[in-house]
Design a protein around this motif. Structure first.
Motif, PDB file in Angstrom:
ATOM      1  N   ALA A  11      20.509  17.871  40.572  1.00 53.69           N
ATOM      2  CA  ALA A  11      21.558  18.013  39.563  1.00 53.69           C
ATOM      3  C   ALA A  11      22.311  19.303  39.854  1.00 53.69           C
ATOM      4  O   ALA A  11      21.736  20.258  40.373  1.00 53.69           O
ATOM      5  CB  ALA A  11      20.954  18.052  38.160  1.00 53.69           C
ATOM      6  N   GLU A  12      23.595  19.317  39.530  1.00 59.56           N
ATOM      7  CA  GLU A  12      24.400  20.506  39.766  1.00 59.56           C
ATOM      8  C   GLU A  12      23.948  21.640  38.864  1.00 59.56           C
ATOM      9  O   GLU A  12      23.478  21.425  37.745  1.00 59.56           O
ATOM     10  CB  GLU A  12      25.864  20.204  39.490  1.00 59.56           C
ATOM     11  N   GLU A  27      16.736  12.207  32.263  1.00 57.77           N
ATOM     12  CA  GLU A  27      15.783  12.769  33.227  1.00 57.77           C
ATOM     13  C   GLU A  27      15.929  14.290  33.307  1.00 57.77           C
ATOM     14  O   GLU A  27      14.923  15.010  33.364  1.00 57.77           O
ATOM     15  CB  GLU A  27      16.010  12.155  34.614  1.00 57.77           C
ATOM     16  N   LEU A  28      17.170  14.757  33.300  1.00 59.60           N
ATOM     17  CA  LEU A  28      17.415  16.199  33.353  1.00 59.60           C
ATOM     18  C   LEU A  28      16.835  16.884  32.123  1.00 59.60           C
ATOM     19  O   LEU A  28      16.166  17.917  32.229  1.00 59.60           O
ATOM     20  CB  LEU A  28      18.916  16.482  33.463  1.00 59.60           C
ATOM     21  N   THR A  29      17.055  16.300  30.950  1.00 57.26           N
ATOM     22  CA  THR A  29      16.525  16.860  29.706  1.00 57.26           C
ATOM     23  C   THR A  29      15.005  16.976  29.766  1.00 57.26           C
ATOM     24  O   THR A  29      14.427  18.006  29.400  1.00 57.26           O
ATOM     25  CB  THR A  29      16.937  15.979  28.502  1.00 57.26           C
ATOM     26  N   GLU A  30      14.343  15.913  30.255  1.00 56.66           N
ATOM     27  CA  GLU A  30      12.878  15.914  30.333  1.00 56.66           C
ATOM     28  C   GLU A  30      12.366  16.963  31.317  1.00 56.66           C
ATOM     29  O   GLU A  30      11.408  17.684  31.027  1.00 56.66           O
ATOM     30  CB  GLU A  30      12.376  14.524  30.720  1.00 56.66           C
ATOM     31  N   LEU A  31      12.987  17.057  32.491  1.00 59.07           N
ATOM     32  CA  LEU A  31      12.541  18.039  33.490  1.00 59.07           C
ATOM     33  C   LEU A  31      12.734  19.465  32.994  1.00 59.07           C
ATOM     34  O   LEU A  31      11.848  20.313  33.171  1.00 59.07           O
ATOM     35  CB  LEU A  31      13.292  17.839  34.806  1.00 59.07           C
ATOM     36  N   ALA A  67      19.823  11.244  45.004  1.00 55.09           N
ATOM     37  CA  ALA A  67      20.441  10.692  43.805  1.00 55.09           C
ATOM     38  C   ALA A  67      20.408  11.724  42.686  1.00 55.09           C
ATOM     39  O   ALA A  67      19.416  12.434  42.505  1.00 55.09           O
ATOM     40  CB  ALA A  67      19.700   9.429  43.377  1.00 55.09           C
ATOM     41  N   GLN A  68      21.507  11.820  41.948  1.00 54.13           N
ATOM     42  CA  GLN A  68      21.604  12.775  40.853  1.00 54.13           C
ATOM     43  C   GLN A  68      20.786  12.280  39.660  1.00 54.13           C
ATOM     44  O   GLN A  68      20.693  11.084  39.417  1.00 54.13           O
ATOM     45  CB  GLN A  68      23.067  12.963  40.435  1.00 54.13           C
ATOM     46  N   ALA A 119      23.715  24.258  31.436  1.00 55.32           N
ATOM     47  CA  ALA A 119      24.108  23.769  30.115  1.00 55.32           C
ATOM     48  C   ALA A 119      22.901  23.229  29.350  1.00 55.32           C
ATOM     49  O   ALA A 119      22.748  23.484  28.150  1.00 55.32           O
ATOM     50  CB  ALA A 119      25.181  22.696  30.245  1.00 55.32           C
ATOM     51  N   GLU A 120      22.024  22.521  30.051  1.00 54.78           N
ATOM     52  CA  GLU A 120      20.844  21.945  29.402  1.00 54.78           C
ATOM     53  C   GLU A 120      19.864  23.050  29.002  1.00 54.78           C
ATOM     54  O   GLU A 120      19.266  23.010  27.925  1.00 54.78           O
ATOM     55  CB  GLU A 120      20.174  20.925  30.325  1.00 54.78           C
TER      56      GLU A 120
END
Length: 151
Positions: A136-137, A101-105, A95-96, A143-144
């Motif tokens: 995530a791609e 979640e991406l910001t936190e990681l 699952a993406q 970008a993050e």
């Protein structure tokens, strides 16, 4: 043989017996891509589950890009086919991550490595990619990282 490759093969056979043409053709394409990756290089070798997952991720990305290109060109039927193939491949991908979640990681990876400057983009990306672990791609991760480094 990797368990993911075994699962792809078993699911393709089941789809073939069920006469599910979309799933059959999509999984055949995916297994062909895995086979090509196995023979790439100097000697044939078995791919690990992570390597098979990387091949599937690449194939799913190709489907999304092709669907967007067909949609932009006004070829809705072909775009729908590419989207449907992508949906079949998505069953085998983790699952993406959501945006939060991406910001936190990424924030955790940058803090752990002490990355704060734009000149540290390369090592920061490597740390962020390791933290994200394929959920995530790369474009979203980059970008993050850029956003958090202030680029």
């Amino acid at each position: 043989m990797s368990t993911l490759k075994d699962r792809l093969t078993a699911d393709m056979r089941a789809a073939l017996k069920a006469r599910d043409e979309l799933t059959t053709s999509t999984l055949r394409m995916a297994l062909a891509a895995v086979g090509n990756a196995e023979v790439a290089g100097k000697a044939k070798r078995e791919l690990s589950d992570d390597e098979v997952l990387a091949v599937l991720t690449k194939e799913a990305k190709k489907r999304r890009e092709a669907a967007a290109a067909f949609a932009d060109a006004g070829r809705a039927e072909q775009a729908e086919k590419e989207t449907a193939e992508g949906a079949v491949l998505d069953r085998y991908l983790p699952a993406q991550l959501s945006g939060q979640e991406l910001t936190e990681l990424v924030a955790g990876a940058l803090a752990a490595g002490g990355y704060t400057e734009k000149s540290q983009m390369g090592p920061a990306m490597k740390a962020a990619q390791a933290a994200v672990a394929g959920r995530a791609e790369g474009g979203r991760v980059a970008a993050e990282v850029r956003r958090q480094l202030g680029l």
